[in-house]
Design a protein around this motif. Structure first.
Motif, PDB file in Angstrom:
ATOM      1  N   LYS A 168       0.828  -1.209   0.000  1.00 21.92           N
ATOM      2  CA  LYS A 168       0.000   0.000   0.000  1.00 21.92           C
ATOM      3  C   LYS A 168       0.864   1.262   0.000  1.00 21.92           C
ATOM      4  O   LYS A 168       0.521   2.267  -0.636  1.00 21.92           O
ATOM      5  CB  LYS A 168      -0.932  -0.006   1.217  1.00 21.92           C
ATOM      6  N   THR A 169       2.000   1.229   0.705  1.00 25.93           N
ATOM      7  CA  THR A 169       2.906   2.376   0.741  1.00 25.93           C
ATOM      8  C   THR A 169       3.384   2.727  -0.662  1.00 25.93           C
ATOM      9  O   THR A 169       3.318   3.886  -1.094  1.00 25.93           O
ATOM     10  CB  THR A 169       4.141   2.070   1.618  1.00 25.93           C
ATOM     11  N   ILE A 170       3.857   1.732  -1.374  1.00 26.73           N
ATOM     12  CA  ILE A 170       4.421   1.947  -2.715  1.00 26.73           C
ATOM     13  C   ILE A 170       3.333   2.383  -3.685  1.00 26.73           C
ATOM     14  O   ILE A 170       3.535   3.304  -4.494  1.00 26.73           O
ATOM     15  CB  ILE A 170       5.142   0.678  -3.201  1.00 26.73           C
ATOM     16  N   GLN A 171       2.193   1.737  -3.615  1.00 27.98           N
ATOM     17  CA  GLN A 171       1.103   2.114  -4.512  1.00 27.98           C
ATOM     18  C   GLN A 171       0.652   3.553  -4.250  1.00 27.98           C
ATOM     19  O   GLN A 171       0.336   4.291  -5.190  1.00 27.98           O
ATOM     20  CB  GLN A 171      -0.063   1.137  -4.350  1.00 27.98           C
ATOM     21  N   GLY A 172       0.657   3.971  -2.997  1.00 29.08           N
ATOM     22  CA  GLY A 172       0.283   5.343  -2.662  1.00 29.08           C
ATOM     23  C   GLY A 172       1.242   6.358  -3.261  1.00 29.08           C
ATOM     24  O   GLY A 172       0.822   7.418  -3.756  1.00 29.08           O
TER      25      GLY A 172
END
Length: 663
Positions: free
Chosen positions: A304-308
């Motif tokens: 989720k961090t990277i996608q954000g």
């Protein structure tokens, strides 16, 4: 003494005469070759004296304004413009020409009766010649303004003087649509003058800067990594670079993957770069042997961090391009759902035509193509899939039918069953269907009269791959169909951007080079991808069912980026390479010893992603090929037609690098 002085003066005079004769002969030679004199060449190195100045940001001694910035408010100004002659036409005593630079175009004209000397110069001009023009900005007649859509159409330049900088001596014109792509690539410096390429390259610059700014604002630092690397098995063929040390070669990096992982070990928590990458693989419209990635890596992330991070960056890019991100953008879809519904791990979901599993409908069918092969060891994976294409069953031509069969085979299948829905259906195979089978099939697919049903069967994902390819072919046919064109184009206009995250890819797949003695796997993404915690326990019992912490960014059916959470445990990484990829301990140490050594020194959890900049720009420019968004591209076979590369090395070069070429 007198004799010596006399001889000296005579000798000097003789030398001077010879010098003048040489100059004269060379000047005459240049004139014969239709070049200007030496004096004229020297004059052309600098512009004529500028008698007026300008506050324009583009003002130099060569020009006061660019060709695209003059407006009605500038009427009455004396200006200097520089550019290429775009078009040229004569009307009585008036000569009109359009001057063009990279900023736009503007009309200029000369009156033969008032400017006879300038008119003589105009006779020497041809389209694409480079000239400098001095003149007065005047407002155009109202009747002419209405027919001109150009932003400079309210004004024109009354020319006082023309300075010919460089004449055009070729036959190829930049704006000639009949010129072949091969000729365009051979004369790429001319092709780059086309408005389409100028616009694309400017947009590419805007997109690159938007990506960079979007990452800098999120705390990333830009770090360059080496281009000269070592040969490692990462999937594609590499370009080898010889050294003068006998038997030693570099390899050009396929990606900065291993370097960015080692940056994480080195304490760089948020890295990115605009990276040049190289892969020696077959050319396609969306592939080049050298390409550019927006490459990034983060320490201590979740998926989720990277996608954000990427979603913020993409929003930045779309805003710069004047595009709107849809409300449902960045929705998530598993690999399994993408394959079973759309037959592709990079689906274009905008035009429907979802695939249905119709295996149960044909459990007791008499049609052999739709039944399990009795003697197949993999018959347990046999399935029948289908989808319905609106309106394509009314006039199914032989050529389109053959195209569908060929495309199904390219997907790995044996072909496709085609059924035209309707009372007057010409599909002969329907007579072998029971009424119940037809009824259930039509109901399952919501088929109507005039529709076309496509059915594929087979083991594993083969029928899905075939139908995934057929979906795209059918949609293009619908666009070309006069009855359906408007409806289908409206669907795309109402949803111009479909942006998806595809997740939970398989970690491994069977290696095509397996033998009876050795059964190994290959990584679906790359061998540094971490297994998904929910399925990692299956590594010991059923490796093909293990999913990964990998994710792809898909825009309108095009994969523009891919990444994963990496394996940060050195022992798990060694196990994957050894037990599943099939590398020996010696091979692992030789090819990946540097990475495993780094992981053993307190590596943090890390993950990242790379965006294919060329593909992203291609989509946002609505270009048909990567070659339309790259300044100096290669052909599909990897050749550079402009400079004639690759070339044959000299014998001296081969000897210096200890290389022998065999027949």
């Amino acid at each position: 003494m007198f004799l010596r002085s006399h001889i000296s003066k005579s000798f000097q005079l003789s030398i001077q005469n010879q010098h003048h004769n040489v100059i004269k002969i060379y000047s005459n030679f240049l004139q014969q070759q239709r070049f200007c004199s030496i004096e004229k060449m020297i004059q052309n190195l600098s512009p004529p004296t500028l008698t007026h100045s300008s506050s324009s940001t583009h003002s130099t001694s060569w020009r006061t304004h660019n060709c695209g910035e003059l407006r009605q408010k500038d009427s009455g100004q004396h200006v200097r413009l520089t550019g290429w002659v775009h078009t040229l036409r004569k009307m009585g005593s008036l000569v009109f020409f359009v001057l063009r630079d990279s900023h736009g175009t503007i009309q200029c004209y000369i009156d033969q009766t008032t400017q006879p000397q300038v008119h003589e110069l105009v006779k020497q001009l041809s389209p694409e010649s480079m000239i400098c023009v001095d003149g007065l900005v005047t407002e155009r007649p109202e009747k002419d303004k209405k027919s001109i859509k150009n932003v400079t159409g309210d004004v024109e330049i009354v020319v006082d003087n023309i300075f010919i900088i460089n004449k055009f001596s070729g036959s190829y014109l930049a704006n000639d649509d009949t010129v072949s792509e091969e000729n365009r690539l051979e004369k790429r410096y001319l092709d780059l003058r086309r408005n389409e390429l100028q616009t694309n390259l400017k947009r590419r610059s805007d997109i690159t800067n938007a990506c960079r700014q979007g990452l800098l604002e999120q705390g990333f630092i830009e770090i360059e990594t080496p281009t000269l690397f070592k040969s490692t098995p990462e999937g594609a063929r590499e370009f080898l670079v010889p050294t003068r040390t006998k038997g030693k070669f570099y390899a050009l990096v396929q990606s900065p993957q291993q370097f960015k992982q080692m940056l994480m070990v080195g304490g760089v928590e948020r890295y990115f770069q605009v990276a040049r990458c190289y892969r020696d693989e077959g050319g396609r419209s969306d592939r080049q042997p050298e390409f550019t990635q927006i490459d990034l890596e983060i320490a201590f992330p979740t998926v989720k961090t990277i996608q954000g991070v990427i979603e913020k960056m993409i929003n930045n890019v779309w805003n710069v391009c004047g595009e709107k991100i849809p409300e449902n953008a960045f929705r998530k879809m598993t690999y399994k759902e993408a394959m079973t519904k759309y037959g592709s791990d990079k689906p274009d979901t905008r035009f429907g035509m979802e695939i249905s599993d119709v295996t149960k409908i044909f459990e007791n069918t008499k049609i052999k193509k739709l039944t399990k092969p009795i003697d197949s060891s993999s018959s347990t994976n046999f399935a029948v899939y289908s989808f319905c294409a609106e309106g394509l069953g009314e006039s199914l031509s032989k050529s389109f039918e053959q195209n569908l069969q060929d495309e199904a085979r390219r997907g790995g299948g044996l072909g496709v069953i085609l059924i035209s829905v309707g009372d007057n259906s010409s599909s002969s195979i329907t007579k072998y269907f029971s009424e119940e089978e037809k009824s259930q099939l039509y109901q399952n697919l919501n088929a109507k009269n005039g529709d076309l049903i496509l059915i594929c069967s087979g083991n594993n994902e083969i029928p899905l791959n075939s139908l995934g390819r057929l979906r795209k072919v059918c949609f293009q046919e619908q666009i070309n169909n006069p009855k359906l064109k408007q409806k289908k184009e409206n669907i795309i206009k109402s949803n111009p951007w479909e942006i998806l995250w595809i997740e939970e890819f398989p970690l491994l797949e069977l290696n095509d080079e397996n033998t009876n003695q050795n059964k190994f796997f290959k990584a679906v993404h790359h061998p540094f991808t971490a297994p998904h915690p929910s399925t990692s326990h299956l590594l010991l019992t059923d490796p093909l069912k293990v999913t990964s912490l990998a994710y792809d960014l898909v825009v309108n059916g095009v994969e523009v980026g891919g990444g994963s959470i990496r394996i940060h445990d050195p022992y798990l990484q060694h196990h994957i390479l050894n037990k599943f990829i099939g590398m020996t301990n010696e091979q692992i140490e030789s090819q990946f010893g540097h990475l495993l050594g780094a992981l053993k020194h307190g590596a943090p959890p890390h993950g990242g992603l790379a965006i294919g900049l060329d593909r992203l720009v291609m989509l946002l420019c609505n270009a048909k090929s990567l070659r339309d968004v790259i300044a100096f591209p290669k052909t599909s076979t990897g050749n550079d037609l402009l400079v004639g590369a690759p070339t044959t090395p000299t014998k001296q070069q081969l000897s210096e690098y200890n290389i022998t070429i065999t027949e």
